[in-house]
Design a protein around this motif. Structure first.
Motif, mmCIF file in Angstrom:
data_model
loop_
_atom_site.group_PDB
_atom_site.id
_atom_site.type_symbol
_atom_site.label_atom_id
_atom_site.label_comp_id
_atom_site.label_asym_id
_atom_site.label_seq_id
_atom_site.Cartn_x
_atom_site.Cartn_y
_atom_site.Cartn_z
ATOM 1 N N SER A 57 0.837 -1.210 0.000
ATOM 2 C CA SER A 57 0.000 0.000 0.000
ATOM 3 C C SER A 57 0.867 1.253 0.000
ATOM 4 O O SER A 57 0.564 2.237 -0.683
ATOM 5 C CB SER A 57 -0.921 0.008 1.230
ATOM 6 O OG SER A 57 -1.816 -1.078 1.176
ATOM 7 N N GLN A 94 -7.418 0.623 -0.100
ATOM 8 C CA GLN A 94 -7.786 -0.654 0.496
ATOM 9 C C GLN A 94 -9.145 -0.554 1.204
ATOM 10 O O GLN A 94 -9.945 -1.474 1.142
ATOM 11 C CB GLN A 94 -6.684 -1.034 1.489
ATOM 12 C CG GLN A 94 -6.634 -2.489 1.823
ATOM 13 C CD GLN A 94 -5.293 -2.876 2.445
ATOM 14 O OE1 GLN A 94 -4.340 -2.100 2.487
ATOM 15 N NE2 GLN A 94 -5.216 -4.102 2.933
ATOM 16 N N ASP A 167 -5.914 -1.215 -4.665
ATOM 17 C CA ASP A 167 -5.350 -1.856 -3.485
ATOM 18 C C ASP A 167 -6.384 -2.816 -2.899
ATOM 19 O O ASP A 167 -7.324 -2.382 -2.232
ATOM 20 C CB ASP A 167 -4.960 -0.787 -2.459
ATOM 21 C CG ASP A 167 -3.953 -1.299 -1.454
ATOM 22 O OD1 ASP A 167 -3.686 -2.513 -1.447
ATOM 23 O OD2 ASP A 167 -3.435 -0.469 -0.679
ATOM 24 N N GLU A 168 -6.222 -4.078 -3.175
ATOM 25 C CA GLU A 168 -7.127 -5.116 -2.679
ATOM 26 C C GLU A 168 -8.601 -4.740 -2.831
ATOM 27 O O GLU A 168 -9.333 -4.656 -1.842
ATOM 28 C CB GLU A 168 -6.809 -5.420 -1.213
ATOM 29 C CG GLU A 168 -5.463 -6.100 -1.087
ATOM 30 C CD GLU A 168 -5.152 -6.495 0.352
ATOM 31 O OE1 GLU A 168 -6.056 -7.019 0.997
ATOM 32 O OE2 GLU A 168 -4.031 -6.258 0.782
HETATM 33 MG MG LIG Z 1 -2.073 -2.902 2.128
#
Ligand SMILES: [Mg+2]
Ligand SMILES: Nc1ncnc2c1ncn2[C@@H]1O[C@H](COP(=O)(O)OP(=O)(O)OP(=O)(O)O)[C@@H](O)[C@H]1O
Length: 249
Positions: A57, A94, A167-168
């Motif tokens: 991240s 995220q 991010d995810e």
């Molecule tokens: Mg992360």
């Protein structure tokens, strides 16, 4: 090619390549990012993998110019990252960060440059693409987790960015919602957006990746075409990660 020929599928390369050279970030006496070199060039989907705390991240924030490195540099098409060109570089965090407004207004907000009617049209189109047209007037923060993720992605895609870093985006999503996100990612890729995706979902990475960057302890330990990473990772950390044996000390 004639001057005014339409080129809907080609990006103008305003920000590409995005290059990080010798990146270092230190916090609380620790090297979180340790001498990372990375180039994001035209076309395709790059996947960044690595265990919790590896620095994924943080690396995305460095590449998008949201964080400044302590050493090394990031360049967009040879220049310093320029947040005024931020619509060309989308980032989906995220945890989705949505405004306290309707779903539609969240998207309209990022289309500031365009005229009122055009903004509305594009925002409606982006919502419809994400399968959220029926929720246009719902308060964004009241949507379910999966709907919020899709809205965050729809909002990032609405300005038609050259590069999108995710991010995810599928953490905590059910398989259908994850499938919907993957379809949006593929669709954006096919329309010419360069995708960088952080995911822990190996099956998803196998479905989407053109190449894989494997990060461990703030360092890149592998950077390779997807097939060779999944079939025969060259690092012991990569092998251990894919086998579910990589423990963080
Ligand atoms: Mg992360
Ligand atoms: N501002 C900060 N101050 C101190 N430590 C930080 C800061 N930001 C990040 N870190 C640390 O840097 C490391 C990398 O964080 P990062 O969020 O990039 O991990 P990640 O690879 O994305 O992990 P995850 O898979 O859990 O999301 C972590 O150990 C985190 O605690």
């Amino acid at each position: 090619m004639p001057f005014d020929a339409p080129t809907p599928d080609r990006k103008d390369g305003q920000v590409l390549p995005i290059i990080g050279r010798g990146l270092v970030l230190e916090r609380a006496g620790r090297r979180i990012i340790d001498n990372v070199d990375l180039a994001i060039e035209s076309g395709g989907i790059s996947i960044i993998m690595g265990p919790n705390g590896a620095g994924k991240s943080v690396l995305l924030r460095l590449l998008t110019g949201l964080l400044n490195p302590d050493a090394g540099s990031v360049s967009w098409a040879g220049r310093r990252p320029d947040r005024t060109r931020a619509p060309s570089v989308g980032l989906v965090f995220q945890k989705p960060v949505l405004l306290r407004r309707s779903a539609l207004a969240n998207i309209r907000y990022v289309l500031r440059g365009a005229g009122r009617a055009e903004r509305r049209r594009r925002a409606e189109q982006a919502l419809a693409r994400a399968g959220l047209g029926h929720l246009a007037r719902s308060p964004a923060r009241m949507l379910s987790g999966g709907e919020q993720q899709r809205l965050a992605l729809a909002r990032a895609l609405a300005p038609d960015p050259d590069v999108l870093l995710l991010d995810e985006p599928c953490a905590n999503l059910d398989p259908a919602a994850a499938g919907a996100i993957e379809a949006l990612i593929r669709d954006a890729r096919d329309r010419g957006t360069r995708i960088v995706l952080v995911t822990h979902d190996v099956a998803q990475a196998r479905r989407l990746a053109d190449d894989v960057t494997f990060l461990h302890d703030g360092r890149i330990v592998e950077q390779t075409p997807a097939a060779s990473f999944f079939d025969k990772p060259s690092s012991s950390a990569g092998r251990a990660y894919l086998d579910g044996r990589l423990l963080i000390d």
